[in-house]
Scaffold this active site. Structure first.
Site, PDB file in Angstrom:
ATOM      1  N   PHE A  10       0.823  -1.215   0.000  1.00  0.00           N
ATOM      2  CA  PHE A  10       0.000   0.000   0.000  1.00  0.00           C
ATOM      3  C   PHE A  10       0.862   1.272   0.000  1.00  0.00           C
ATOM      4  CE2 PHE A  10      -2.067   2.795   3.422  1.00  0.00           C
ATOM      5  CZ  PHE A  10      -2.670   3.641   2.503  1.00  0.00           C
ATOM      6  N   ALA A  81       7.161  -5.328   5.156  1.00  0.00           N
ATOM      7  CA  ALA A  81       6.754  -5.830   6.477  1.00  0.00           C
ATOM      8  C   ALA A  81       5.471  -6.615   6.334  1.00  0.00           C
ATOM      9  CB  ALA A  81       6.516  -4.656   7.438  1.00  0.00           C
ATOM     10  N   THR A 132       6.212   2.518  12.739  1.00  0.00           N
ATOM     11  CA  THR A 132       4.830   2.823  13.106  1.00  0.00           C
ATOM     12  C   THR A 132       4.726   3.438  14.497  1.00  0.00           C
ATOM     13  OG1 THR A 132       2.726   1.737  13.618  1.00  0.00           O
ATOM     14  CG2 THR A 132       4.679   0.397  13.871  1.00  0.00           C
ATOM     15  N   ASP A 133       3.638   4.173  14.710  1.00  0.00           N
ATOM     16  CA  ASP A 133       3.377   4.714  16.055  1.00  0.00           C
ATOM     17  C   ASP A 133       2.967   3.619  17.043  1.00  0.00           C
ATOM     18  OD1 ASP A 133       0.806   4.189  15.107  1.00  0.00           O
ATOM     19  OD2 ASP A 133       0.037   6.214  15.413  1.00  0.00           O
ATOM     20  N   GLU A 134       2.610   2.423  16.540  1.00  0.00           N
ATOM     21  CA  GLU A 134       2.116   1.365  17.436  1.00  0.00           C
ATOM     22  C   GLU A 134       3.191   0.870  18.393  1.00  0.00           C
ATOM     23  OE1 GLU A 134      -0.442  -1.629  15.937  1.00  0.00           O
ATOM     24  OE2 GLU A 134      -1.377  -0.294  14.501  1.00  0.00           O
ATOM     25  N   TYR A 158       2.342  -7.723  16.029  1.00  0.00           N
ATOM     26  CA  TYR A 158       2.808  -6.812  14.969  1.00  0.00           C
ATOM     27  C   TYR A 158       3.682  -5.702  15.560  1.00  0.00           C
ATOM     28  CZ  TYR A 158       2.699  -2.702  11.937  1.00  0.00           C
ATOM     29  OH  TYR A 158       3.061  -1.586  11.230  1.00  0.00           O
ATOM     30  N   LYS A 162       7.688  -4.815  15.066  1.00  0.00           N
ATOM     31  CA  LYS A 162       8.181  -3.529  14.540  1.00  0.00           C
ATOM     32  C   LYS A 162       9.108  -2.860  15.570  1.00  0.00           C
ATOM     33  CE  LYS A 162       7.333  -1.633  11.173  1.00  0.00           C
ATOM     34  NZ  LYS A 162       7.877  -1.684   9.788  1.00  0.00           N
ATOM     35  N   ASN A 188      -2.227   5.280   8.019  1.00  0.00           N
ATOM     36  CA  ASN A 188      -2.358   5.825   6.664  1.00  0.00           C
ATOM     37  C   ASN A 188      -3.677   5.389   6.034  1.00  0.00           C
ATOM     38  OD1 ASN A 188       0.896   6.079   5.100  1.00  0.00           O
ATOM     39  ND2 ASN A 188       0.415   6.254   7.256  1.00  0.00           N
ATOM     40  N   PRO A 213     -18.258  -4.058  10.169  1.00  0.00           N
ATOM     41  CA  PRO A 213     -17.947  -4.549  11.523  1.00  0.00           C
ATOM     42  C   PRO A 213     -17.057  -3.594  12.305  1.00  0.00           C
ATOM     43  CG  PRO A 213     -16.596  -5.695   9.904  1.00  0.00           C
ATOM     44  CD  PRO A 213     -17.427  -4.715   9.132  1.00  0.00           C
ATOM     45  N   ARG A 222      -7.563   6.628  16.492  1.00  0.00           N
ATOM     46  CA  ARG A 222      -6.353   6.562  15.674  1.00  0.00           C
ATOM     47  C   ARG A 222      -6.119   7.963  15.102  1.00  0.00           C
ATOM     48  NH1 ARG A 222      -6.234   2.622  18.139  1.00  0.00           N
ATOM     49  NH2 ARG A 222      -5.913   0.454  17.511  1.00  0.00           N
TER      50      ARG A 222
HETATM   51  P1  NAD Z   1       1.502  -3.661   3.191  1.00  0.00           P
HETATM   52  O1  NAD Z   1       1.187  -4.880   3.994  1.00  0.00           O
HETATM   53  O2  NAD Z   1       0.441  -3.062   2.343  1.00  0.00           O
HETATM   54  O3  NAD Z   1       2.747  -3.951   2.214  1.00  0.00           O
HETATM   55  C1  NAD Z   1       3.877  -4.672   2.633  1.00  0.00           C
HETATM   56  C2  NAD Z   1       4.679  -5.055   1.393  1.00  0.00           C
HETATM   57  O4  NAD Z   1       5.843  -5.770   1.835  1.00  0.00           O
HETATM   58  C3  NAD Z   1       3.917  -5.990   0.443  1.00  0.00           C
HETATM   59  O5  NAD Z   1       4.078  -5.552  -0.893  1.00  0.00           O
HETATM   60  C4  NAD Z   1       4.578  -7.345   0.658  1.00  0.00           C
HETATM   61  O6  NAD Z   1       4.545  -8.166  -0.502  1.00  0.00           O
HETATM   62  C5  NAD Z   1       5.994  -6.931   1.030  1.00  0.00           C
HETATM   63  N1  NAD Z   1       6.685  -7.952   1.823  1.00  0.00           N
HETATM   64  C6  NAD Z   1       6.214  -8.635   2.895  1.00  0.00           C
HETATM   65  N2  NAD Z   1       7.136  -9.506   3.334  1.00  0.00           N
HETATM   66  C7  NAD Z   1       8.230  -9.350   2.556  1.00  0.00           C
HETATM   67  C8  NAD Z   1       9.515  -9.958   2.512  1.00  0.00           C
HETATM   68  N3  NAD Z   1       9.853 -10.918   3.399  1.00  0.00           N
HETATM   69  N4  NAD Z   1      10.389  -9.552   1.570  1.00  0.00           N
HETATM   70  C9  NAD Z   1      10.060  -8.593   0.671  1.00  0.00           C
HETATM   71  N5  NAD Z   1       8.843  -8.003   0.644  1.00  0.00           N
HETATM   72  C10 NAD Z   1       7.940  -8.373   1.585  1.00  0.00           C
HETATM   73  O7  NAD Z   1       2.077  -2.624   4.228  1.00  0.00           O
HETATM   74  P2  NAD Z   1       1.923  -1.027   4.236  1.00  0.00           P
HETATM   75  O8  NAD Z   1       0.663  -0.662   4.909  1.00  0.00           O
HETATM   76  O9  NAD Z   1       2.223  -0.500   2.890  1.00  0.00           O
HETATM   77  O10 NAD Z   1       3.122  -0.658   5.234  1.00  0.00           O
HETATM   78  C11 NAD Z   1       4.434  -0.431   4.742  1.00  0.00           C
HETATM   79  C12 NAD Z   1       5.343  -0.126   5.922  1.00  0.00           C
HETATM   80  O11 NAD Z   1       4.855   1.008   6.615  1.00  0.00           O
HETATM   81  C13 NAD Z   1       5.412  -1.258   6.954  1.00  0.00           C
HETATM   82  O12 NAD Z   1       6.729  -1.347   7.405  1.00  0.00           O
HETATM   83  C14 NAD Z   1       4.476  -0.796   8.077  1.00  0.00           C
HETATM   84  O13 NAD Z   1       4.878  -1.321   9.302  1.00  0.00           O
HETATM   85  C15 NAD Z   1       4.662   0.699   8.001  1.00  0.00           C
HETATM   86  N6  NAD Z   1       3.531   1.522   8.440  1.00  0.00           N
HETATM   87  C16 NAD Z   1       2.270   1.300   7.937  1.00  0.00           C
HETATM   88  C17 NAD Z   1       1.222   2.143   8.314  1.00  0.00           C
HETATM   89  C18 NAD Z   1      -0.165   1.962   7.779  1.00  0.00           C
HETATM   90  O14 NAD Z   1      -1.083   2.641   8.234  1.00  0.00           O
HETATM   91  N7  NAD Z   1      -0.409   1.106   6.797  1.00  0.00           N
HETATM   92  C19 NAD Z   1       1.466   3.185   9.221  1.00  0.00           C
HETATM   93  C20 NAD Z   1       2.762   3.361   9.730  1.00  0.00           C
HETATM   94  C21 NAD Z   1       3.789   2.531   9.322  1.00  0.00           C
HETATM   95  O1  DAU Z   2      -0.896   3.122  13.598  1.00  0.00           O
HETATM   96  C1  DAU Z   2      -0.229   2.667  12.449  1.00  0.00           C
HETATM   97  C2  DAU Z   2      -0.723   1.288  12.105  1.00  0.00           C
HETATM   98  O2  DAU Z   2      -2.021   1.440  11.556  1.00  0.00           O
HETATM   99  C3  DAU Z   2       0.186   0.556  11.129  1.00  0.00           C
HETATM  100  O3  DAU Z   2       1.425   0.345  11.729  1.00  0.00           O
HETATM  101  C4  DAU Z   2      -0.434  -0.786  10.719  1.00  0.00           C
HETATM  102  O4  DAU Z   2       0.378  -1.408   9.746  1.00  0.00           O
HETATM  103  C5  DAU Z   2      -1.804  -0.512  10.138  1.00  0.00           C
HETATM  104  O5  DAU Z   2      -2.447  -1.729   9.810  1.00  0.00           O
HETATM  105  C6  DAU Z   2      -2.656   0.268  11.139  1.00  0.00           C
HETATM  106  O6  DAU Z   2      -2.987  -0.564  12.293  1.00  0.00           O
HETATM  107  P1  DAU Z   2      -4.442  -0.499  12.979  1.00  0.00           P
HETATM  108  O7  DAU Z   2      -4.640  -1.744  13.735  1.00  0.00           O
HETATM  109  O8  DAU Z   2      -4.645   0.782  13.692  1.00  0.00           O
HETATM  110  O9  DAU Z   2      -5.333  -0.449  11.609  1.00  0.00           O
HETATM  111  P2  DAU Z   2      -6.670  -1.208  11.202  1.00  0.00           P
HETATM  112  O10 DAU Z   2      -7.126  -0.582   9.922  1.00  0.00           O
HETATM  113  O11 DAU Z   2      -6.521  -2.688  11.230  1.00  0.00           O
HETATM  114  O12 DAU Z   2      -7.669  -0.797  12.350  1.00  0.00           O
HETATM  115  C7  DAU Z   2      -7.950   0.584  12.622  1.00  0.00           C
HETATM  116  C8  DAU Z   2      -8.921   0.626  13.794  1.00  0.00           C
HETATM  117  O13 DAU Z   2     -10.180   0.082  13.354  1.00  0.00           O
HETATM  118  C9  DAU Z   2      -8.496  -0.222  14.971  1.00  0.00           C
HETATM  119  O14 DAU Z   2      -8.909   0.436  16.163  1.00  0.00           O
HETATM  120  C10 DAU Z   2      -9.279  -1.526  14.793  1.00  0.00           C
HETATM  121  C11 DAU Z   2     -10.563  -1.050  14.145  1.00  0.00           C
HETATM  122  N1  DAU Z   2     -11.220  -2.005  13.216  1.00  0.00           N
HETATM  123  C12 DAU Z   2     -10.457  -2.580  12.249  1.00  0.00           C
HETATM  124  C13 DAU Z   2     -11.014  -3.474  11.371  1.00  0.00           C
HETATM  125  C14 DAU Z   2     -10.171  -4.147  10.294  1.00  0.00           C
HETATM  126  C15 DAU Z   2     -12.561  -2.255  13.327  1.00  0.00           C
HETATM  127  O15 DAU Z   2     -13.262  -1.710  14.214  1.00  0.00           O
HETATM  128  N2  DAU Z   2     -13.126  -3.135  12.449  1.00  0.00           N
HETATM  129  C16 DAU Z   2     -12.404  -3.783  11.468  1.00  0.00           C
HETATM  130  O16 DAU Z   2     -12.987  -4.597  10.729  1.00  0.00           O
END
Ligand code: NAD
Ligand code: DAU
Length: 353
Positions: A10, A81, A132-134, A158, A162, A188, A213, A222
């Site tokens: 993503f 990741a 991540t902030d988590e 997770y 991280k 994001n 859900p 968040r």
């Molecule tokens: P994502 O799950 O959408 O994408 C992860 C990508 O990594 C995928 O394309 C997957 O194929 C690849 N991947 C997984 N394992 C691998 C491996 N062993 N070798 C090579 N590639 C591999 O994740 P995202 O949401 O795009 O997050 C990207 C980064 O940002 C992560 O490190 C995540 O912890 C961090 N992050 C995400 C968020 C969020 O809200 N999504 C917020 C803060 C930080």
């Molecule tokens: O804070 C940064 C993190 O945000 C990233 O590091 C992670 O990679 C990313 O997945 C995200 O984690 P969250 O657990 O916060 O995101 P998620 O979209 O899974 O959930 C957001 C909030 O919504 C959380 O409080 C759980 C809730 N939720 C989630 C799902 C999937 C629901 O209530 N229902 C759902 O079906």
């Protein structure tokens, strides 16, 4: 050239597309194409020689060594990741493997590459770890937002994986002098978001008339950041961040999950009204996530003070763009849901995939 890991996910795919829209510096994109990687995201880059894609694993040291020696990137941007908290609860092993072992392997390969560079190249080299902030754990209502010096208190498999990777990155700076940068970002949202996460799941389910859900009481908070703002923050840190430093990135947009789902429903009522009734009727409160963190909030003043970065989008502008993107890309959603996106490489590149 820069090396991006996890560039088909993503945030990674948004980063690669934005990077190549603004720069002619090529991207070497290394991705294992787990369920979360989607090569269709690069349809706009078809035939563009600036995008060099390699299907491979960050745990594969021999592959990393070969790629680094061949392409000699000036920076590594480490996005790869396992990223979904719910998946980490059901199957933590993949998270330890990729997030901990993978980051370790990448750090070691980067260190070996960096040690062979000329003095000038060594000084300019950067290893940017996207985190991540988590890792900071959960806040009570009214507690100050996470700063870069907040205690690490990860609560899910997770976030623990991280946090471990953040510690490795820090140690490689202090022990070996590898010029690392770490960014810890909030939630994001935006284009190409896999519909297992809250925002895209709610959009695609509402469009299909399926239940929405919400875990627990829906009052978990968040801090939401439009993905393109995360990408611009990473570019700013890569360009001007001080090696060894951590930068928190956030959107100054704290929202409860209920507020998020209500906002999506209201936008869909406006943009794609459902004759069966308001989309809110689909909301369903379900069993809570185990260990569900109550609140995340990011204090993003350091990156603003030192690098002049602030998000360009408010939540209202970003969520409208996001809902519209999903309305305009229903084929992308269908191929993700049917699994057809996983055949895209073979279909598109044939034997070369
Ligand atoms: P994502 O799950 O959408 O994408 C992860 C990508 O990594 C995928 O394309 C997957 O194929 C690849 N991947 C997984 N394992 C691998 C491996 N062993 N070798 C090579 N590639 C591999 O994740 P995202 O949401 O795009 O997050 C990207 C980064 O940002 C992560 O490190 C995540 O912890 C961090 N992050 C995400 C968020 C969020 O809200 N999504 C917020 C803060 C930080
Ligand atoms: O804070 C940064 C993190 O945000 C990233 O590091 C992670 O990679 C990313 O997945 C995200 O984690 P969250 O657990 O916060 O995101 P998620 O979209 O899974 O959930 C957001 C909030 O919504 C959380 O409080 C759980 C809730 N939720 C989630 C799902 C999937 C629901 O209530 N229902 C759902 O079906």
């Amino acid at each position: 050239m820069i090396l991006v890991t996890g560039g088909a996910g993503f945030i990674g795919s948004n980063f690669v597309l934005d990077w190549l829209a603004q720069s002619d510096e090529p991207v070497l994109n290394l991705d294992a194409l787990t369920y979360a990687g989607n090569m269709e995201n690069f349809a706009a880059l078809d035939g563009d020689p600036r995008h060099v894609f390699v299907h491979g694993d960050i745990c594969d040291r021999a592959l990393l060594d070969r790629l680094l020696a061949e392409h000699r990137p000036r920076a590594v941007l480490h996005f790869a990741a396992e990223s979904h908290v719910d998946r980490s609860i059901h199957g933590p092993a993949a998270f330890v493997r990729t997030n901990v072992e993978g980051t370790f392997t990448l750090l070691e390969a980067a260190r070996a590459h960096w040690s062979r560079l000329s003095d000038a190249e060594r000084a300019a080299f950067r290893f940017h770890h996207v985190s991540t902030d988590e890792v900071y754990g959960s806040l009570e209502p009214g507690e100050p937002a996470f700063t870069e010096t907040h205690l690490y208190q990860p609560n899910s498999p997770y976030s623990a994986s991280k946090a471990a990777s953040d510690h490795l990155v820090r140690a490689w700076f202090h022990t070996y002098g590898l010029p690392v940068l770490t960014t810890n970002c909030s939630n994001n949202y935006g284009p190409f978001h896999f519909p297992e996460k809250l925002i895209p799941l709610m959009i695609v389910s509402a469009l299909a008339g399926k239940p929405l859900p919400i875990y627990g009481d829906g009052l978990n908070v968040r801090d939401w950041l439009y993905v393109k703002d995360h990408c611009s923050a990473i570019r700013a840190v890569l360009a001007g961040g001080r090696p060894g430093e951590v930068y928190n990135i956030g959107g100054w947009n704290e929202r409860t999950n209920r507020q998020i789902v209500d906002a999506i429903c209201a936008l869909l009522d406006e943009l794609r009204p459902d004759p069966a009734g308001a989309h809110r009727r689909l909301i369903k409160f379900v069993t809570d996530r185990p260990g569900h963190d109550r609140r995340y909030a990011i204090d993003a003043r350091k990156i603003e003070r030192e690098l002049g970065w602030r998000p360009a989008e408010s939540f209202e502008t970003g969520i409208r763009k996001t809902v519209q993107w999903y309305l305009d890309h229903q084929g992308w959603v269908e191929r993700v849901q049917s699994g057809a996106y996983r055949d895209w490489l073979a279909q598109h590149y044939g034997a070369a995939a």
